[in-house]
Scaffold this motif. Structure first.
Motif, short mmCIF file in Angstrom:
data_model
loop_
_atom_site.label_atom_id
_atom_site.label_comp_id
_atom_site.label_asym_id
_atom_site.label_seq_id
_atom_site.Cartn_x
_atom_site.Cartn_y
_atom_site.Cartn_z
N ALA A 108 17.47 -2.36 -2.18
CA ALA A 108 17.22 -0.97 -2.60
C ALA A 108 15.91 -0.43 -2.02
O ALA A 108 15.43 0.63 -2.43
CB ALA A 108 17.19 -0.90 -4.12
N GLY A 109 15.31 -1.15 -1.05
CA GLY A 109 14.09 -0.66 -0.39
C GLY A 109 12.83 -1.07 -1.14
O GLY A 109 11.72 -0.71 -0.75
N GLY A 110 12.98 -1.85 -2.20
CA GLY A 110 11.81 -2.40 -2.90
C GLY A 110 11.41 -3.67 -2.17
O GLY A 110 11.52 -3.75 -0.95
N GLY A 111 11.01 -4.68 -2.91
CA GLY A 111 10.73 -5.98 -2.32
C GLY A 111 9.76 -5.90 -1.15
O GLY A 111 8.78 -5.15 -1.18
N ILE A 112 10.06 -6.67 -0.11
CA ILE A 112 9.16 -6.79 1.04
C ILE A 112 8.83 -5.42 1.63
O ILE A 112 7.68 -5.12 1.95
CB ILE A 112 9.81 -7.70 2.11
CG1 ILE A 112 9.92 -9.14 1.58
CG2 ILE A 112 9.02 -7.67 3.41
CD1 ILE A 112 10.77 -10.07 2.44
N LEU A 113 9.84 -4.54 1.75
CA LEU A 113 9.59 -3.25 2.40
C LEU A 113 8.65 -2.36 1.59
O LEU A 113 7.93 -1.53 2.16
CB LEU A 113 10.91 -2.53 2.70
CG LEU A 113 11.74 -3.22 3.80
CD1 LEU A 113 13.06 -2.50 3.99
CD2 LEU A 113 10.97 -3.30 5.12
N SER A 114 8.62 -2.51 0.29
CA SER A 114 7.66 -1.71 -0.48
C SER A 114 6.24 -2.20 -0.22
O SER A 114 5.29 -1.41 -0.16
CB SER A 114 8.00 -1.72 -1.98
OG SER A 114 7.82 -3.01 -2.50
N THR A 115 6.08 -3.50 -0.02
CA THR A 115 4.74 -4.01 0.33
C THR A 115 4.38 -3.62 1.76
O THR A 115 3.20 -3.40 2.06
CB THR A 115 4.69 -5.55 0.12
OG1 THR A 115 4.95 -5.82 -1.25
CG2 THR A 115 3.32 -6.11 0.48
N VAL A 116 5.37 -3.52 2.64
CA VAL A 116 5.09 -3.05 4.00
C VAL A 116 4.49 -1.64 3.93
O VAL A 116 3.46 -1.34 4.56
CB VAL A 116 6.37 -3.09 4.87
CG1 VAL A 116 6.16 -2.35 6.19
CG2 VAL A 116 6.78 -4.54 5.13
N ALA A 117 5.10 -0.76 3.15
CA ALA A 117 4.58 0.61 3.04
C ALA A 117 3.16 0.60 2.47
O ALA A 117 2.26 1.30 2.98
CB ALA A 117 5.51 1.44 2.15
N ALA A 118 2.92 -0.20 1.45
CA ALA A 118 1.58 -0.23 0.82
C ALA A 118 0.55 -0.84 1.76
O ALA A 118 -0.63 -0.44 1.74
CB ALA A 118 1.65 -1.03 -0.48
N THR A 119 0.96 -1.76 2.61
CA THR A 119 0.01 -2.41 3.53
C THR A 119 -0.32 -1.47 4.68
O THR A 119 -1.48 -1.37 5.10
CB THR A 119 0.59 -3.75 4.03
OG1 THR A 119 0.97 -4.53 2.89
CG2 THR A 119 -0.43 -4.53 4.85
N ARG A 120 0.70 -0.77 5.19
CA ARG A 120 0.43 0.20 6.26
C ARG A 120 -0.54 1.29 5.78
O ARG A 120 -1.30 1.84 6.57
CB ARG A 120 1.74 0.86 6.71
CG ARG A 120 2.64 -0.08 7.51
CD ARG A 120 3.95 0.62 7.86
NE ARG A 120 4.81 -0.22 8.69
CZ ARG A 120 6.02 0.15 9.12
NH1 ARG A 120 6.52 1.34 8.80
NH2 ARG A 120 6.73 -0.67 9.87
N ALA A 121 -0.51 1.59 4.49
CA ALA A 121 -1.35 2.67 3.95
C ALA A 121 -2.79 2.24 3.70
O ALA A 121 -3.65 3.09 3.43
CB ALA A 121 -0.73 3.19 2.65
N LEU A 122 -3.09 0.95 3.77
CA LEU A 122 -4.46 0.49 3.49
C LEU A 122 -5.40 0.89 4.63
O LEU A 122 -5.02 0.85 5.80
CB LEU A 122 -4.51 -1.04 3.40
CG LEU A 122 -4.03 -1.75 2.15
CD1 LEU A 122 -4.25 -3.26 2.34
CD2 LEU A 122 -4.78 -1.27 0.92
N SER A 123 -6.65 1.20 4.29
CA SER A 123 -7.67 1.40 5.34
C SER A 123 -8.04 0.01 5.87
O SER A 123 -7.83 -1.01 5.19
CB SER A 123 -8.91 2.05 4.74
OG SER A 123 -9.53 1.15 3.84
N PRO A 124 -8.61 -0.06 7.08
CA PRO A 124 -9.03 -1.37 7.61
C PRO A 124 -9.99 -2.07 6.65
O PRO A 124 -9.88 -3.29 6.45
CB PRO A 124 -9.72 -1.02 8.93
CG PRO A 124 -9.16 0.31 9.33
CD PRO A 124 -8.81 1.02 8.06
N GLU A 125 -10.89 -1.32 6.04
CA GLU A 125 -11.87 -1.95 5.11
C GLU A 125 -11.14 -2.52 3.89
O GLU A 125 -11.47 -3.60 3.40
CB GLU A 125 -12.92 -0.95 4.62
CG GLU A 125 -13.77 -0.31 5.70
CD GLU A 125 -13.02 0.75 6.52
OE1 GLU A 125 -12.10 1.41 5.98
OE2 GLU A 125 -13.34 0.92 7.72
#
Ligand code: NIG
Ligand code: FE
Length: 404
Positions: A108-125
């Motif tokens: 349903a797009g949760g799981g690994i792909l939800s963490t992918v979205a959250a990780t892409r959104a992080l600043s480098p710091e």
């Protein structure tokens, strides 16, 4: 070079000298226990380990630590973690606790792909901060060497950033470039066309190994073979996530390609056990993940008895194993996988070091090895596995920086 003498230890427990290969069968449970012992470190290396009565006078600048009532084991080696992620999955955890399955949430797009979205959104710091926080958690539980996988970026910049940050935090980076197909690609082939052409050339020299998730809803064997073969040709060692939920052929693929390890194996049957036992591929078991997802445990006892090389690791990640404690994994190995405390210790020290290609320096308390060790606040080292959920880690000595 300053010296450090740990004196009057109740016990020092270390995997015995082996064959130079990963330990199997009786070798895995061969632990030397020295009572009333000392460990002498010079610089960042262990110079001597023995009984107090055999301690010779030491020259030069030596700091002494009274370790009465304590035991020592090697710094623990976590050969399978996913520490570079943004966000959390506590909402998903709550849904799973209420009956939803990991695969349903993933589909349903949760799981690994939800963490992918959250990780892409992080600043480098923020990515640096997260990985350093996770490394500090591991160290506090006695982990002095660890592998860290990417796999929550699945685009050029975020995958490479994860690998750089893992390396800078002291981890051994593995490119999990084939963790899932990200939403901007129509299928596995299109994603692998991109990843192998655009990302792999820059992964070389940064990561030591490549990893793939072989499972329904992730990558099938033909796609995994394509990815791994390209990575092998580029000079990377190979790892696989295999047989977590279903047997898809990850074990034969790992053997065919000479992978360092195949990890998970909750669904592995008798044929897979036999094949692993006859191979040089280490079976990395992740009982915290099986526990966290409420799945059947991997066949630990059967693998060891069949003669397979077995390691254990946390699988630390936000979705399937939010657990950084190797002592807890040792308890699970003893209670759920039917491994003895000695086998569990060997599995998260020498054998895990083999998976990381570092067995010449890590995983044993012996002259010439790195001065990485864990002091336990108990005179019997087996409390490491015996005392479920308790933290006996008193001090971690690692790269000669002692934690309180
Ligand atoms: O090892 N199974 C695949 N990968 C991870 C889980 C990653 C996640 O759920 O975010 C694992 O269990
Ligand atoms: Fe994993």
């Amino acid at each position: 070079m300053a010296g450090l003498l740990l004196r009057d230890l109740a016990q020092v427990a270390t995997p015995a000298a082996g064959t130079g290969e990963a330990a199997r069968g009786a070798d895995l449970r061969a632990v030397d226990v020295i009572e009333d012992a000392f460990i002498y470190c010079r610089g960042e290396t262990i110079a001597a380990v023995g009984r107090m009565r055999d301690l010779e006078p030491l020259d030069g600048d030596v700091e002494e630590l009274d370790c009465s009532g304590l035991s020592a084991v090697p710094g623990l080696v976590d050969c399978h973690t996913h520490p570079a992620f943004g966000g959390d999955r506590v909402g998903e955890f709550s849904l799973r606790a209420g009956g939803a399955s990991y695969e349903e949430l993933h589909a349903a797009g949760g799981g690994i792909l939800s963490t992918v979205a959250a990780t892409r959104a992080l600043s480098p710091e923020a990515l640096v901060e997260r990985v350093e926080q996770h490394a500090a958690w591991m160290l506090a539980h006695g982990t002095t060497a660890w592998e860290g996988k990417s796999g929550y970026g699945l685009d050029h910049d975020t995958e490479l950033a994860q690998l750089r940050v893992i390396r800078a935090a002291g981890g051994v980076p593995t490119w999990l470039g084939a963790h899932a197909v990200p939403p901007e690609f129509p299928d596995s082939d299109a994603y692998l066309d991109f990843a192998l052409a655009e990302v792999l050339p820059e992964v070389v020299g940064l990561a030591e190994a490549a990893d793939v998730f072989v499972e329904n809803g992730a990558f099938d064997v033909p796609h995994a073979r394509r990815y791994l073969t390209a990575c092998l040709d580029a000079g990377l060692a190979l790892r696989l996530h295999g047989d977590q939920f279903t047997e898809q052929g990850a074990v034969p693929l790992a053997i065919e390609l000479g992978a360092r390890s195949v990890d998970h194996l909750e669904a592995t049957g008798d044929e897979g056990v036999r094949a692993l036992a006859g191979s040089d591929v280490t079976a990395v078991l992740l009982p915290a993940s099986a526990l966290f997802l409420g799945r059947r445990m991997p066949p630990g006892r059967t693998l060891v008895d069949a003669g397979a090389a077995v390691a254990i690791a946390t699988d630390f990640n936000p979705g399937s194993a939010f657990c950084e404690s190797l002592p807890l994994v040792c308890s699970l190995a003893a209670t759920q996988l039917q491994l003895s405390p000695a086998e569990a210790l060997g599995a998260c020290t020498v054998n895990a070091a083999h998976v990381l290609g570092r067995a010449d320096r890590k995983g044993r308390l012996a002259p010439g090895y790195d001065a990485d060790l864990v002091l336990l606040d108990t005179p019997d080292w087996r409390y490491l596995a015996y005392h479920l959920g308790h933290d006996h880690v008193l001090t971690v000595i690692w790269g000669r920086a002692a934690l309180p």
